[in-house]
Design a protein around this motif. Structure first.
Motif, PDB file in Angstrom:
ATOM      1  N   SER A  26     -15.584  24.849  13.287  1.00 49.02           N
ATOM      2  CA  SER A  26     -15.372  23.816  14.315  1.00 49.02           C
ATOM      3  C   SER A  26     -16.653  23.508  15.081  1.00 49.02           C
ATOM      4  CB  SER A  26     -14.290  24.259  15.303  1.00 49.02           C
ATOM      5  OG  SER A  26     -14.761  25.317  16.129  1.00 49.02           O
ATOM      6  N   GLN A  29     -16.286  23.974  18.712  1.00 47.56           N
ATOM      7  CA  GLN A  29     -15.457  23.048  19.481  1.00 47.56           C
ATOM      8  C   GLN A  29     -14.051  23.562  19.743  1.00 47.56           C
ATOM      9  OE1 GLN A  29     -16.666  19.901  20.831  1.00 47.56           O
ATOM     10  NE2 GLN A  29     -18.400  21.248  20.372  1.00 47.56           N
ATOM     11  N   ARG A  32     -13.177  24.375  23.314  1.00 47.73           N
ATOM     12  CA  ARG A  32     -13.042  23.182  24.159  1.00 47.73           C
ATOM     13  C   ARG A  32     -11.710  22.499  23.923  1.00 47.73           C
ATOM     14  NH1 ARG A  32     -14.091  17.749  23.679  1.00 47.73           N
ATOM     15  NH2 ARG A  32     -15.000  17.971  21.597  1.00 47.73           N
ATOM     16  N   TRP A  33     -11.295  22.394  22.652  1.00 51.43           N
ATOM     17  CA  TRP A  33      -9.997  21.788  22.358  1.00 51.43           C
ATOM     18  C   TRP A  33      -8.874  22.559  23.051  1.00 51.43           C
ATOM     19  CZ3 TRP A  33     -11.336  21.881  16.463  1.00 51.43           C
ATOM     20  CH2 TRP A  33     -12.250  20.860  16.187  1.00 51.43           C
ATOM     21  N   SER A 223     -11.791  14.975  19.486  1.00 55.13           N
ATOM     22  CA  SER A 223     -12.915  14.834  18.562  1.00 55.13           C
ATOM     23  C   SER A 223     -12.649  13.757  17.513  1.00 55.13           C
ATOM     24  CB  SER A 223     -13.244  16.173  17.899  1.00 55.13           C
ATOM     25  OG  SER A 223     -13.729  17.093  18.851  1.00 55.13           O
TER      26      SER A 223
END
Length: 237
Positions: A26, A29, A32-33, A223
């Motif tokens: 990822s 990421q 953050r998600w 994203s």
């Protein structure tokens, strides 16, 4: 869709590398998600005059427990359920004495809980890996209390015609290459690509939630549509 036994074997195999590979694949990421999805859940609860603190929460397909610990960090009393004992072993090793978390092995399509036990049910990156995700949605609805909330987030299908082929190339070719390079589990990550590719898009999954009987169903993309989170409520018994 691979058989339940095959999927179980895959997750038993990748358990030790799962967290590391999530970060690599990822590009960092996924944390953050999770944070953004958690904020959206808290916003929905606040509209009902609730907070996660002390709510009975079930985290399905919890794996090594990243999302479970996020929920517990907000004061929720969390049960994490997964069918892979090796994944759960990693999760249990991370539990501090003061955390209100318990982990247990079980089947997301036949939950070992009574009707209406939980205020919140979540499932992260798991719905696409169960043999019958509609059955899992029905089980989630069964164990939720009236006005209870469900959150599901998973990989999705970007709708931007420029971004989508880039995403699909990355998921189909780059992700398995990274798995071979960093974990030596190429075959298992090819399966994870295939399971994501065959999973419904966000709009279709929203319709599935509604047909099972959930209400106030909506979804958010993250994203550019690489990930979608669905939010819904159980209104009636």
């Amino acid at each position: 869709m691979a058989s339940e036994e095959k999927v179980h074997e895959i997750f038993e195999t990748i358990a030790s590398d799962y967290d590391k590979m999530n970060t690599i694949i990822s590009v960092g990421q996924h944390a953050r998600w999770r944070k953004e999805v958690l904020c959206e859940l808290q916003k929905n609860l606040a509209k009902e005059g609730k907070m996660l603190e002390n709510l009975e929460t079930l985290d399905l397909c919890c794996g090594t427990g990243d999302w479970t610990f996020d929920l517990a960090s907000q004061g929720a009393t969390v049960t994490g359920l997964d069918f892979s004992e090796k994944m759960l072993s990693v999760a249990r090793s991370r539990v501090a004495e003061n955390e209100t978390i318990q982990f247990q092995q079980g089947d997301a399509m036949a939950l070992p809980f009574s009707d209406g036990m939980f205020d919140v049910v979540t499932i992260a990156y798991g719905l696409r890996n169960v043999p019958d995700y509609r059955k899992t949605l029905e089980e989630i609805k069964r164990v939720l209390r009236p006005q209870g909330m469900v959150v599901s987030f998973d990989t999705s299908h970007p709708t931007n015609p420029l971004y989508r082929p880039v995403f699909e190339f990355y998921f189909k070719h780059v992700m398995p290459f990274l798995a071979r390079l960093f974990s030596r589990h190429y075959t298992e990550y090819v399966y994870l690509h295939d399971s994501a590719a065959s999973f419904p898009d966000a709009k279709s999954l929203q319709k599935d939630f509604e047909e099972v009987g959930f209400e106030d169903v909506y979804y958010h993309y993250y994203s550019g549509g690489a990930v979608a989170a669905h939010f819904a409520k159980r209104i009636n018994l």
